[in-house]
Design a protein around this motif. Structure first.
Motif, PDB file in Angstrom:
ATOM      1  N   ASN A 169       0.928  -1.244  -0.130  1.00 12.56           N
ATOM      2  CA  ASN A 169      -0.093  -0.227  -0.214  1.00 12.56           C
ATOM      3  C   ASN A 169       0.985   1.280   0.152  1.00 12.56           C
ATOM      4  OD1 ASN A 169      -1.832   2.019   0.303  1.00 12.56           O
ATOM      5  ND2 ASN A 169      -2.363   1.373   2.612  1.00 12.56           N
ATOM      6  N   ILE A 170       1.332   1.751  -1.182  1.00 12.29           N
ATOM      7  CA  ILE A 170       2.242   2.656  -1.338  1.00 12.29           C
ATOM      8  C   ILE A 170       1.733   4.055  -2.173  1.00 12.29           C
ATOM      9  CG2 ILE A 170       4.388   1.520  -0.814  1.00 12.29           C
ATOM     10  CD1 ILE A 170       4.422   0.933  -3.649  1.00 12.29           C
ATOM     11  N   THR A 171       2.034   5.210  -1.729  1.00 14.85           N
ATOM     12  CA  THR A 171       1.647   6.170  -2.825  1.00 14.85           C
ATOM     13  C   THR A 171       2.407   6.088  -4.039  1.00 14.85           C
ATOM     14  OG1 THR A 171       1.193   7.486  -0.646  1.00 14.85           O
ATOM     15  CG2 THR A 171       1.094   8.595  -2.717  1.00 14.85           C
ATOM     16  N   LEU A 172       1.631   6.204  -4.986  1.00 12.48           N
ATOM     17  CA  LEU A 172       2.342   6.152  -6.515  1.00 12.48           C
ATOM     18  C   LEU A 172       2.856   7.407  -7.069  1.00 12.48           C
ATOM     19  CD1 LEU A 172       0.336   3.313  -7.819  1.00 12.48           C
ATOM     20  CD2 LEU A 172       2.603   2.987  -6.893  1.00 12.48           C
ATOM     21  N   PRO A 173       4.061   7.771  -7.723  1.00 16.64           N
ATOM     22  CA  PRO A 173       4.345   8.897  -8.288  1.00 16.64           C
ATOM     23  C   PRO A 173       3.676   8.862  -9.571  1.00 16.64           C
ATOM     24  CG  PRO A 173       6.044   7.458  -8.487  1.00 16.64           C
ATOM     25  CD  PRO A 173       5.020   6.568  -7.468  1.00 16.64           C
ATOM     26  N   ALA A 174       3.329  10.091 -10.069  1.00 13.69           N
ATOM     27  CA  ALA A 174       2.616  10.033 -11.654  1.00 13.69           C
ATOM     28  C   ALA A 174       3.586   9.777 -12.455  1.00 13.69           C
ATOM     29  CB  ALA A 174       2.178  11.383 -11.538  1.00 13.69           C
ATOM     30  N   CYS A 175       2.990   9.150 -13.743  1.00 17.46           N
ATOM     31  CA  CYS A 175       3.831   8.872 -14.981  1.00 17.46           C
ATOM     32  C   CYS A 175       4.197   9.931 -15.613  1.00 17.46           C
ATOM     33  CB  CYS A 175       3.140   7.717 -15.809  1.00 17.46           C
ATOM     34  SG  CYS A 175       2.743   6.102 -14.888  1.00 17.46           S
ATOM     35  N   HIS A 176       5.450  10.266 -15.884  1.00 19.52           N
ATOM     36  CA  HIS A 176       5.836  11.271 -17.108  1.00 19.52           C
ATOM     37  C   HIS A 176       5.963  10.510 -18.443  1.00 19.52           C
ATOM     38  CE1 HIS A 176       7.892  13.090 -13.395  1.00 19.52           C
ATOM     39  NE2 HIS A 176       6.894  13.877 -13.522  1.00 19.52           N
ATOM     40  N   HIS A 177       6.212   9.329 -18.437  1.00 23.38           N
ATOM     41  CA  HIS A 177       6.259   8.761 -19.745  1.00 23.38           C
ATOM     42  C   HIS A 177       5.600   7.141 -19.531  1.00 23.38           C
ATOM     43  CE1 HIS A 177       9.050  11.698 -21.387  1.00 23.38           C
ATOM     44  NE2 HIS A 177       9.553  11.463 -20.202  1.00 23.38           N
ATOM     45  N   THR A 178       5.027   6.895 -20.469  1.00 26.12           N
ATOM     46  CA  THR A 178       4.289   5.535 -20.395  1.00 26.12           C
ATOM     47  C   THR A 178       4.915   4.781 -21.446  1.00 26.12           C
ATOM     48  OG1 THR A 178       2.379   6.490 -19.407  1.00 26.12           O
ATOM     49  CG2 THR A 178       2.229   4.324 -20.368  1.00 26.12           C
ATOM     50  N   HIS A 179       5.420   3.370 -21.150  1.00 27.14           N
ATOM     51  CA  HIS A 179       5.634   2.547 -22.123  1.00 27.14           C
ATOM     52  C   HIS A 179       5.019   1.537 -22.448  1.00 27.14           C
ATOM     53  CE1 HIS A 179       9.990   4.220 -21.727  1.00 27.14           C
ATOM     54  NE2 HIS A 179       9.535   4.879 -20.726  1.00 27.14           N
ATOM     55  N   TYR A 180       5.074   0.768 -23.447  1.00 22.76           N
ATOM     56  CA  TYR A 180       4.127  -0.416 -23.763  1.00 22.76           C
ATOM     57  C   TYR A 180       5.029  -1.703 -23.770  1.00 22.76           C
ATOM     58  CZ  TYR A 180       0.554   3.089 -24.512  1.00 22.76           C
ATOM     59  OH  TYR A 180      -0.114   4.140 -24.500  1.00 22.76           O
ATOM     60  N   VAL A 181       6.394  -1.515 -23.415  1.00 21.90           N
ATOM     61  CA  VAL A 181       6.835  -2.632 -23.457  1.00 21.90           C
ATOM     62  C   VAL A 181       7.585  -2.860 -22.092  1.00 21.90           C
ATOM     63  CG1 VAL A 181       7.476  -2.944 -25.802  1.00 21.90           C
ATOM     64  CG2 VAL A 181       9.161  -1.520 -24.261  1.00 21.90           C
ATOM     65  N   PRO A 182       8.076  -4.157 -21.565  1.00 21.42           N
ATOM     66  CA  PRO A 182       8.454  -4.026 -20.090  1.00 21.42           C
ATOM     67  C   PRO A 182       9.932  -3.220 -19.855  1.00 21.42           C
ATOM     68  CG  PRO A 182       8.711  -6.283 -21.038  1.00 21.42           C
ATOM     69  CD  PRO A 182       7.837  -5.260 -22.123  1.00 21.42           C
ATOM     70  N   ALA A 183      10.408  -3.431 -18.839  1.00 17.84           N
ATOM     71  CA  ALA A 183      11.711  -2.900 -18.718  1.00 17.84           C
ATOM     72  C   ALA A 183      12.651  -3.993 -17.991  1.00 17.84           C
ATOM     73  CB  ALA A 183      11.799  -1.504 -17.756  1.00 17.84           C
ATOM     74  N   ILE A 184      13.885  -3.929 -18.495  1.00 21.17           N
ATOM     75  CA  ILE A 184      15.119  -4.774 -17.582  1.00 21.17           C
ATOM     76  C   ILE A 184      15.907  -3.790 -17.223  1.00 21.17           C
ATOM     77  CG2 ILE A 184      16.842  -6.452 -17.933  1.00 21.17           C
ATOM     78  CD1 ILE A 184      15.101  -8.258 -19.587  1.00 21.17           C
ATOM     79  N   ILE A 185      16.230  -3.904 -15.985  1.00 20.66           N
ATOM     80  CA  ILE A 185      17.067  -2.801 -15.171  1.00 20.66           C
ATOM     81  C   ILE A 185      18.465  -3.697 -14.951  1.00 20.66           C
ATOM     82  CG2 ILE A 185      17.528  -1.395 -13.131  1.00 20.66           C
ATOM     83  CD1 ILE A 185      14.787  -0.962 -13.108  1.00 20.66           C
ATOM     84  N   PHE A 186      19.515  -3.218 -15.443  1.00 21.13           N
ATOM     85  CA  PHE A 186      20.901  -3.711 -15.083  1.00 21.13           C
ATOM     86  C   PHE A 186      21.779  -2.611 -14.958  1.00 21.13           C
ATOM     87  CE2 PHE A 186      23.161  -3.691 -18.910  1.00 21.13           C
ATOM     88  CZ  PHE A 186      22.146  -3.429 -20.023  1.00 21.13           C
ATOM     89  N   SER A 187      23.186  -2.994 -14.222  1.00 25.76           N
ATOM     90  CA  SER A 187      24.144  -2.047 -14.088  1.00 25.76           C
ATOM     91  C   SER A 187      25.181  -2.217 -15.169  1.00 25.76           C
ATOM     92  CB  SER A 187      24.569  -2.158 -12.934  1.00 25.76           C
ATOM     93  OG  SER A 187      25.916  -1.193 -12.544  1.00 25.76           O
ATOM     94  N   SER A 188      25.983  -1.179 -15.624  1.00 24.07           N
ATOM     95  CA  SER A 188      27.198  -1.128 -16.314  1.00 24.07           C
ATOM     96  C   SER A 188      28.209  -0.819 -15.602  1.00 24.07           C
ATOM     97  CB  SER A 188      27.161  -0.492 -17.621  1.00 24.07           C
ATOM     98  OG  SER A 188      26.986   0.845 -17.646  1.00 24.07           O
TER      99      SER A 188
END
Ligand SMILES: *[C@@H]1O[C@H](CO)[C@@H](O)[C@H](O)[C@H]1NC(C)=O
Ligand SMILES: *[C@@H]1O[C@H](CO)[C@@H](O)[C@H](O)[C@H]1NC(C)=O
Ligand SMILES: *[C@@H]1O[C@H](CO)[C@@H](O)[C@H](O)[C@H]1NC(C)=O
Ligand SMILES: *[C@@H]1O[C@H](CO)[C@@H](O)[C@H](O)[C@H]1NC(C)=O
Ligand SMILES: *[C@@H]1O[C@H](CO)[C@@H](O)[C@H](O)[C@H]1NC(C)=O
Ligand SMILES: *[C@@H]1O[C@H](CO)[C@@H](O)[C@H](O)[C@H]1NC(C)=O
Length: 463
Positions: A152-171
């Protein structure tokens, strides 16, 4: 929330229908979005957005769900189905998967992943460092954390909406070293993302522009969407699903059975790299004069008698190409040369990672300096066989190591390398990796090259 207002607007069914899209837009663009709206956020995976039919969008969502689900197994998958978020965790890596819409605040690298079942669930908080060398503190200190919030968290508003998922990794981590780049990022990225069929966005933390340039062909082949650099694009982005972290199997390895429908080293080499770098299939038995690429190191583990080595290689019938390890990291330039190479020769070191680009049946010849037997076998010897390459080793004698002169014949550095490793990796590294050069015994080395020629089906012209 806005129930009463919606009721007024929806006084007649027709007005209601007409106004729904408007309401949808108004509520979704408003500030902190309440929890229950997650249920309504349509997220066609296709990237065509609203122009597609609803039925197709549902199919896309199911397909997206199935490619995300396969990244977790057993209890983790049950948890994913129940809560929308689950994490796989092993010795080397953490991989968290959300198969429901997430909002990612790139300023703080926070993933908001609320779930829609038990809304009373308390806040959950996880930290993942998305780099596949979890067991190595030195590496992980160079990797920024990603926070995942759920409940139960307060969500920030979207600035950009994507229609594909994201993969997050570090370089971050050990990049700058070719072995680590492939071992901890490129191969894990392929393992984790190839089955999305390029319909995903990469968010790269600890973003290094040169890294993204160096691997641009690979990244472009794995994703048809722009790569996001949080340091530049510090806004809130919404995705229909997300993966934080990459799966890892072993040193330069892909384990076909670790993930359902998983990929093999041959999928990675013969299919993926070949396509990404536009390489032709090579038939080495048809080459008349086999090409030998010699990796010429210039700081440590140098070949002190390189010129004599090259002369002898040419006498044996090879066309010799000498290259510096750093020159090889421009793959768009070098991959074609490697793809027509019969023998790759080098002292144990990151440059041998280029073996990934050798054609099947080529020979990797690793020169093993004193004290580096274990690393040579585990980092390159075993992976070479998995790559469908032929592998030969030239293990040097103390007489061929510059360490003999530095320490003397009776010193434990020469007589008992294992005793140095017992003092810690850093101690051993300072000696065997950083301070050792090689003076190759040509009589003996020639035998190893003749062996390589035989493996290729050639007889040495001068043998
Ligand atoms: C969610 O959190 C808000 C504020 O933190 C609280 O007022 C509300 O009661 C919570 N809802 C549930 C279902 O726990
Ligand atoms: C690699 O080499 C090609 C051809 O010389 C060049 O155009 C390209 O900019 C280089 N790429 C990198 C990342 O240096
Ligand atoms: C941030 O990302 C969005 C969507 O991916 C893009 O439209 C926008 O131009 C980016 N902004 C910057 C400053 O890169
Ligand atoms: C591959 O993964 C499976 C399933 O996790 C495991 O049982 C097997 O031992 C792994 N194989 C290798 C060679 O590591
Ligand atoms: C490679 O070339 C040889 C000689 O021309 C031929 O016998 C062999 O079948 C070829 N192998 C492949 C895989 O095409
Ligand atoms: C080189 O190796 C050969 C064959 O093992 C050996 O007979 C010879 O003594 C070695 N030469 C030197 C200088 O160590």
């Amino acid at each position: 929330m806005e129930e009463p207002r919606r009721l007024v607007f929806c006084a007649t069914p027709l007005i209601c229908l007409l106004l729904l899209p408007l309401l949808y837009t108004v509520f979704f663009r408003s500030n902190a979005v309440p929890f229950d709206q997650w249920k309504q956020q349509l997220s066609p995976w296709s990237g065509y957005g609203n122009t597609r039919e609803v039925g197709e969008a549902v199919e896309d969502q199911q397909e997206l769900n199935s490619v995300l689900r396969r990244l977790v197994r057993g209890d983790d998958r049950i948890q994913l189905d129940a809560t929308g978020l689950a994490c796989h965790s092993d010795l080397h890596t953490d991989v968290c998967v959300s198969n429901r819409p997430v909002r990612i605040d790139l300023r703080t690298m926070t993933v908001y992943a609320p779930h829609s079942f038990s809304e009373s669930m308390p806040k959950a908080n996880r930290i993942v460092r998305p780099y596949a060398r979890k067991e190595d503190k030195t590496a992980m200190d160079l990797v920024s954390p990603v926070q995942i919030l759920q409940g139960n968290i307060t969500l920030p508003a979207c600035h950009h909406t994507h229609y594909v998922p994201a993969i997050i990794f570090s370089s971050g981590g050990f990049i700058g070293n070719l072995f680590h780049e492939f071992n901890e990022i490129i191969i894990p990225l392929f393992i984790t993302s190839h089955h999305f069929r390029s319909r995903l966005s990469f968010i790269i933390t600890d973003f290094r522009p040169w890294f993204v340039r160096r691997y641009s062909q690979i990244l472009a082949h794995l994703s048809h969407y722009e790569t996001i650099n949080p340091a530049v694009n510090g806004t809130v982005h919404c995705f229909p699903g997300a993966v934080v972290g990459l799966h890892y199997h072993d040193n330069l390895a892909l384990n076909t059975t670790a993930i359902p429908g998983g990929y093999s080293m041959s999928d990675f080499r013969q299919q993926f790299l070949r396509e990404a770098y536009n390489l032709k299939r090579q038939n080495l038995t048809e080459t008349e004069r086999p090409v030998l690429i010699l990796i010429s190191r210039s700081k440590t583990r140098m070949f002190l008698n390189e010129d004599d080595m090259v002369r002898m290689m040419e006498e044996l019938g090879f066309r010799v190409v000498i290259t510096l390890p750093h020159r090889m990291s421009n793959f768009s330039k070098f991959a074609k040369e490697l793809n027509s190479c019969s023998v790759l020769v080098g002292a144990h070191g990151a440059g041998l990672t280029n073996a990934l680009f050798l054609p099947p049946g080529a020979v990797l010849l690793q020169v093993v300096p004193l004290g580096l037997d274990w690393a040579s076998t585990h980092y390159f010897g075993r992976p070479a066989s998995e790559m469908g390459l032929q592998y030969v080793e030239y293990k040097i004698e103390p007489e061929e190591s510059s360490l003999l002169e530095l320490y003397g014949r009776e010193h434990p550095v020469i007589t008992n390398p294992a005793s140095l490793f017992l003092k810690g990796y850093k101690v051993a590294r300072a000696v065997y990796i950083d301070r050792q050069n090689l003076n190759i015994n040509l009589t003996r080395f020639r035998e190893t090259l003749v062996q390589a020629l035989r493996l290729l089906g050639h007889s040495a012209t001068m043998a």
